[in-house]
Design a protein around this motif. Structure first.
Motif, PDB file in Angstrom:
ATOM      1  N   GLY A   1      -0.271  11.361  31.651  1.00  0.00           N
ATOM      2  CA  GLY A   1       0.135  10.139  32.334  1.00  0.00           C
ATOM      3  C   GLY A   1       1.012  10.433  33.540  1.00  0.00           C
ATOM      4  N   HIS A   2       0.909   9.577  34.537  1.00  0.00           N
ATOM      5  CA  HIS A   2       1.754   9.713  35.729  1.00  0.00           C
ATOM      6  C   HIS A   2       2.352   8.358  36.091  1.00  0.00           C
ATOM      7  CE1 HIS A   2       0.164  13.675  36.156  1.00  0.00           C
ATOM      8  NE2 HIS A   2      -1.007  13.317  36.654  1.00  0.00           N
TER       9      HIS A   2
ATOM     10  N   CYS B   1       7.347  12.033  39.103  1.00  0.00           N
ATOM     11  CA  CYS B   1       6.713  11.491  37.911  1.00  0.00           C
ATOM     12  C   CYS B   1       7.646  11.810  36.752  1.00  0.00           C
ATOM     13  CB  CYS B   1       5.349  12.144  37.675  1.00  0.00           C
ATOM     14  SG  CYS B   1       4.633  11.717  36.066  1.00  0.00           S
TER      15      CYS B   1
ATOM     16  N   PHE C   1       6.981  11.442  33.489  1.00  0.00           N
ATOM     17  CA  PHE C   1       6.322  11.875  32.249  1.00  0.00           C
ATOM     18  C   PHE C   1       6.968  13.206  31.870  1.00  0.00           C
ATOM     19  CE2 PHE C   1       3.196  13.770  29.505  1.00  0.00           C
ATOM     20  CZ  PHE C   1       2.468  12.738  28.941  1.00  0.00           C
TER      21      PHE C   1
ATOM     22  N   HIS D   1       6.810  16.702  33.779  1.00  0.00           N
ATOM     23  CA  HIS D   1       6.081  16.640  35.052  1.00  0.00           C
ATOM     24  C   HIS D   1       6.992  16.720  36.273  1.00  0.00           C
ATOM     25  CE1 HIS D   1       2.146  14.704  33.352  1.00  0.00           C
ATOM     26  NE2 HIS D   1       2.610  15.677  32.592  1.00  0.00           N
TER      27      HIS D   1
ATOM     28  N   MET E   1       5.878  17.606  39.895  1.00  0.00           N
ATOM     29  CA  MET E   1       5.444  16.374  40.563  1.00  0.00           C
ATOM     30  C   MET E   1       6.641  15.646  41.163  1.00  0.00           C
ATOM     31  SD  MET E   1       2.490  14.994  37.967  1.00  0.00           S
ATOM     32  CE  MET E   1       1.756  13.908  39.201  1.00  0.00           C
TER      33      MET E   1
HETATM   34 CU    CU Z   1       2.908  12.921  35.641  1.00  0.00          CU
END
Ligand code: CU
Length: 217
Positions: free
Chosen positions: A134-135, A201, A203, A206, A210
């Motif tokens: 998921g992002h 992100c 998550f 991440h 990210m």
């Molecule tokens: Cu992510």
């Protein structure tokens, strides 16, 4: 003592044979030792060039360089493309993509201070589900980035990995999976021109990769 007929006594003949045998054994031993040493040296010299032995180690530096070069190139191309298309008015509508490889396609997002509101649309171009890959897109200032990212991970997917009611969160989208799209619209009145902000992100895990810079100019 009998004469051998060759001018040697029997004892001398025996002694000569024993001496020759001794020399032969000595020579063989010496050549085996020498041969072994040479063999060992050859192995030591050539083993690092053996196609299978240490192949990973030998290839590693080249691969790391190649990967870094690829990342640098893609970021540069993306930044150039974004810079070429950038306009103050257009900058109020931002589109960013996330994929199954833990990557955003942008390292930097620049918005105009004249935007009344900014809308960030996040597209997940991958195929993996939200609970696995998921992002989301979260904005904080640089110093809040790490603690908010960690608090977000602890908040759970039911809260989109964003700490509930946390004033440090300047904007945040929902968590999406592959093929999905989400967006958030927010005022940038509280953002200061020239200050450094980080988008990421949240998550779990991440945010290390990210993330990027969000700038108001
Ligand atoms: Cu992510």
């Amino acid at each position: 003592v009998s004469d051998s007929g060759l001018g040697f006594s029997h004892n001398r003949f025996i002694a000569l044979i024993v001496s020759i045998a001794f020399l032969v054994v000595l020579f063989e031993g010496a050549s085996e030792l020498g041969g072994g040493m040479i063999k060992a040296q050859v192995e030591q010299t050539t083993s690092k060039f053996h196609p299978e032995k240490n192949a990973e180690d030998r290839l590693k530096p080249a691969m790391v360089l190649a990967t870094e070069a690829n990342i640098d190139n893609s970021v540069e191309e993306t930044s150039e493309a974004v810079a070429a298309e950038w306009s103050a008015e257009g900058s109020c509508q931002q589109v960013i993509e996330g994929n199954d490889m833990l990557q955003f396609n942008l390292k930097e997002m620049v918005v105009s201070a004249n935007c009344k509101e900014v809308t960030v649309t996040l597209k997940h171009t991958g195929a993996m589900p939200a609970n696995v890959m998921g992002h989301n897109w979260v904005l904080t200032n640089n110093t809040d980035f790490m603690p908010v990212a960690q608090a977000g991970g602890a908040a759970g997917i039911e809260n989109n990995y964003v700490p509930v009611g946390d004033q440090r969160v300047l904007a945040a989208t929902t968590i999406i999976g592959g093929g999905q799209e989400t967006s958030v619209t927010f005022s940038i009145d509280s953002l200061v021109v020239g200050d450094d902000y980080t988008f990421f992100c949240s998550f779990p895990g991440h945010y290390a990769i990210m993330k990027g810079a969000f700038k108001v100019i």
